[in-house]
Structures are given as C-alpha cells and as structure tokens.
Design an enzyme around this catalytic site. Sequence first.
Site, PDB file in Angstrom:
ATOM      1  N   ASP A   1      -0.138   1.583   8.626  1.00 26.26           N
ATOM      2  CA  ASP A   1      -0.573   0.736   9.746  1.00 26.26           C
ATOM      3  C   ASP A   1       0.412   0.748  10.918  1.00 26.26           C
ATOM      4  OD1 ASP A   1      -2.696   0.120   8.187  1.00 26.26           O
ATOM      5  OD2 ASP A   1      -2.163  -1.959   7.810  1.00 26.26           O
TER       6      ASP A   1
ATOM      7  N   ASP B   1       6.023  -5.236   5.966  1.00 30.08           N
ATOM      8  CA  ASP B   1       6.760  -6.492   6.177  1.00 30.08           C
ATOM      9  C   ASP B   1       6.482  -7.540   5.095  1.00 30.08           C
ATOM     10  OD1 ASP B   1       4.259  -6.991   7.142  1.00 30.08           O
ATOM     11  OD2 ASP B   1       4.907  -7.720   9.109  1.00 30.08           O
TER      12      ASP B   1
ATOM     13  N   ARG C   1       0.747  -5.016  -5.484  1.00 28.88           N
ATOM     14  CA  ARG C   1       0.898  -6.228  -4.675  1.00 28.88           C
ATOM     15  C   ARG C   1       0.934  -7.374  -5.684  1.00 28.88           C
ATOM     16  NH1 ARG C   1      -3.175  -3.408  -0.986  1.00 28.88           N
ATOM     17  NH2 ARG C   1      -1.954  -2.828   0.817  1.00 28.88           N
TER      18      ARG C   1
ATOM     19  N   ARG D   1      -5.912  -3.269   9.377  1.00 30.55           N
ATOM     20  CA  ARG D   1      -6.468  -4.614   9.221  1.00 30.55           C
ATOM     21  C   ARG D   1      -6.156  -5.494  10.419  1.00 30.55           C
ATOM     22  NH1 ARG D   1      -4.639  -5.905   3.245  1.00 30.55           N
ATOM     23  NH2 ARG D   1      -2.966  -4.644   4.089  1.00 30.55           N
TER      24      ARG D   1
ATOM     25  N   ASP E   1       2.661  -1.312  11.664  1.00 34.35           N
ATOM     26  CA  ASP E   1       2.592  -2.641  12.286  1.00 34.35           C
ATOM     27  C   ASP E   1       3.855  -3.469  12.046  1.00 34.35           C
ATOM     28  OD1 ASP E   1       2.252  -2.939   9.571  1.00 34.35           O
ATOM     29  OD2 ASP E   1       0.541  -4.302   9.707  1.00 34.35           O
TER      30      ASP E   1
ATOM     31  N   THR F   1       4.357   2.072   5.899  1.00 35.14           N
ATOM     32  CA  THR F   1       2.964   1.639   5.907  1.00 35.14           C
ATOM     33  C   THR F   1       2.209   2.454   6.943  1.00 35.14           C
ATOM     34  OG1 THR F   1       1.428  -0.107   6.619  1.00 35.14           O
ATOM     35  CG2 THR F   1       3.697  -0.349   7.349  1.00 35.14           C
TER      36      THR F   1
ATOM     37  N   GLY G   1       0.834  -1.208   0.000  1.00 35.47           N
ATOM     38  CA  GLY G   1       0.000   0.000   0.000  1.00 35.47           C
ATOM     39  C   GLY G   1       0.865   1.253   0.000  1.00 35.47           C
TER      40      GLY G   1
END
Length: 322
Positions: A131, A107, A76, A175, A133, A129, A15
């Site tokens: 996120d 990752d 992706r 997510r 994460d 990202t 993303g």
Amino acid sequence: MSEQVKKIGVLTSGGDASGMNATIRSIVRYAIYKKLEVIGYYEGFKGLILNNYTVLTGNSVGGIIDRGGTFLYTARSEEFKTKEGLAAAKKNLDLNKIDALVIIGGDGSFRGASDLSCLGINSVGIPATIDNDVYGTDLSLGFDTALNVIISLISKIRDTASSHERIFVIEVMGRNSGELAIRSSLASGADYVLIPEIKVDLVKISNAIKNHREGKRHTLVVVAEGAAKATDVAASIKLLVEHEVRVSVLGHIQRGGSPSAVDRILAAQFAQKAIDFLISGGRNAMVGLQNNKVKTVPFEEVFGAKKQIDRNLYDLTHILAL
Ligand code: F6P
C-alpha cells in the site's frame, strides 16, 4: 546509554509484501557480520506468543532473495493486542535472551512493536506493505514490485479494451491509500483514477467518460478498492455510456511474485540501517527512505501523521489522458 545488543529476533507481520525475504536475508547476514545472533519468529507476533522460532544462520537464508511472500510466514494476531498476549510475548523474549526485535511490516505492526516497548522490549521497524501508506518513508518494501505487476496487467487489459472498443474498470488494492492506484494509472496511461483520499462522484465521472469517448478506442478507469467497488463504478458508467463496460478486479495477484530490483536493493539498505541503528543504541523507530536517503524515524512520528498522496501525480494522470 542502552545496553549492548547481542541477540536479536526478526519477524514479518501484516500482509506479505515482496522483498520481505530479501530483507530477512540481509538482516541475518549483516547482523552476523556485526557479530550478532539472530533468531526468526514464525507468523509474526503470534510466533512471539507461542515461542515458535528458528535459529537463523547465513546459510539458512540462502536462495530466498528472489522469492515473494515470507518464509517466516506472517499473521495478523488479535491475541497480541491483549494484555495476556503481550505478557506471553515478553516472557518468551526474556527466556530467549532477545535484546531487540526487527519488525518487518506496516504501521499496524509497528504499533505492536511500540506496545512491546512499554514492557521494555525494544524494536526497529522496516516498512513493508504494497500500500505504501506508511508515514515517514517515500517507499515501503513490496510497493515497487506490486506497481510493476499492476502495470503489466493493465497493458494486457488495454490490448483487449482497444481491440473491442471497450471501457474497463480495473480495481487495485489500497484500503485507505490511493498510492498504487495513482502511480499505476500514470504509468499505464489510464484515463481516470479513483482514490479514497478524494471524494468519488460517480455521476460526474460517468459523464466525463461519456464526453471523453469520442475518437478513443478504449477507456481505462483505475479504482482503488478503498474508493469504490469496481462493479459499482461500472454500473454507473453503463447508465450513461453506450459502449461495453468490463470489470477486472486484480486482487491478490498484485501482492506476490519475485521482488523488483528496487525492492531487493532497498531491502539490503533498510536492513543495514536497522542493524547499525540497534548497535548504536537506537530504539523504537522505523527505517525509511526520504529523498533517496535511508533515515530513522521515531515510531511516535510515524503514528502521528497520515502519509499524503502526491496530488500532482493524480492531476497529471487526468491531464495526460486528454
Ligand atoms: O495492506 C496490504 C493489503 O494488500 C491491502 O491493499 C488489502 O486491502 C489488504 O492487504 C488485503 O488483506 P488480506 O490479504 O488480509 O485480504
């Protein structure tokens, strides 16, 4: 001792995240300063398979530091996960005499880089990202910008919530991670935050909101997309609370836009570390921020653990909403 690096490839994958362009700019200019050649692959790993690239010069990355998205585009790629895809990428990288890759992404993208290392292609990863994460770094590029976008949107929603005495359920991205939800809730004074890492009990939350309403003009509930759907949360609240409930799903508005100062500065620091790491013979690791210091973290370490949420920030959101 590894061979000397003379020519590198850079790509953005997964993303898009704000700060990717600033990172490409820093990679190119710092690499050139260190006498390396740089080419940029389009659309992430797909570009490696198709050998779709451009030669990057200092001038070619001018005027992009403040632009969101990625001018190298991203994708992706499912094909890259196949043996054939990896082999095609390896063939093209050898053809272009690329000594190492700089992979800017999350990752999942570093796993792709790691697969390539089995074929002798070395990489360094730069976490990007919204996120946030990725294990091994306190911050990923794009997170701070997204957070700032979210809190400015929640401020606007609060104006309406308060004017109409409403409950708003606001869905943010994430997510598998509650990072955006927790920090945006705390920073915007939201009343409740629902995250994927902590089991959601909609009845309990609806009851809490019911009891919480007295003396309040508005209630803001922030829900990470991976925890529950905002519409389901709203439906559950409506069963128990008489006030009007509205839903706002922020969606992709959170991801684009000009990077914050934090993300631009981090982009430069990460790029410098990544290039210095490759020049010094370092391979197959990610650069990351740990306690305000830029470090390198081997890919195996990044893949070996899940980033934990800051439980105190989660609790604090609810304590301060009393
Ligand atoms: O991983 C970043 C992210 O923005 C997630 O928060 C979100 O779930 C996902 O990407 C959305 O992906 P896409 O843009 O492919 O719909």
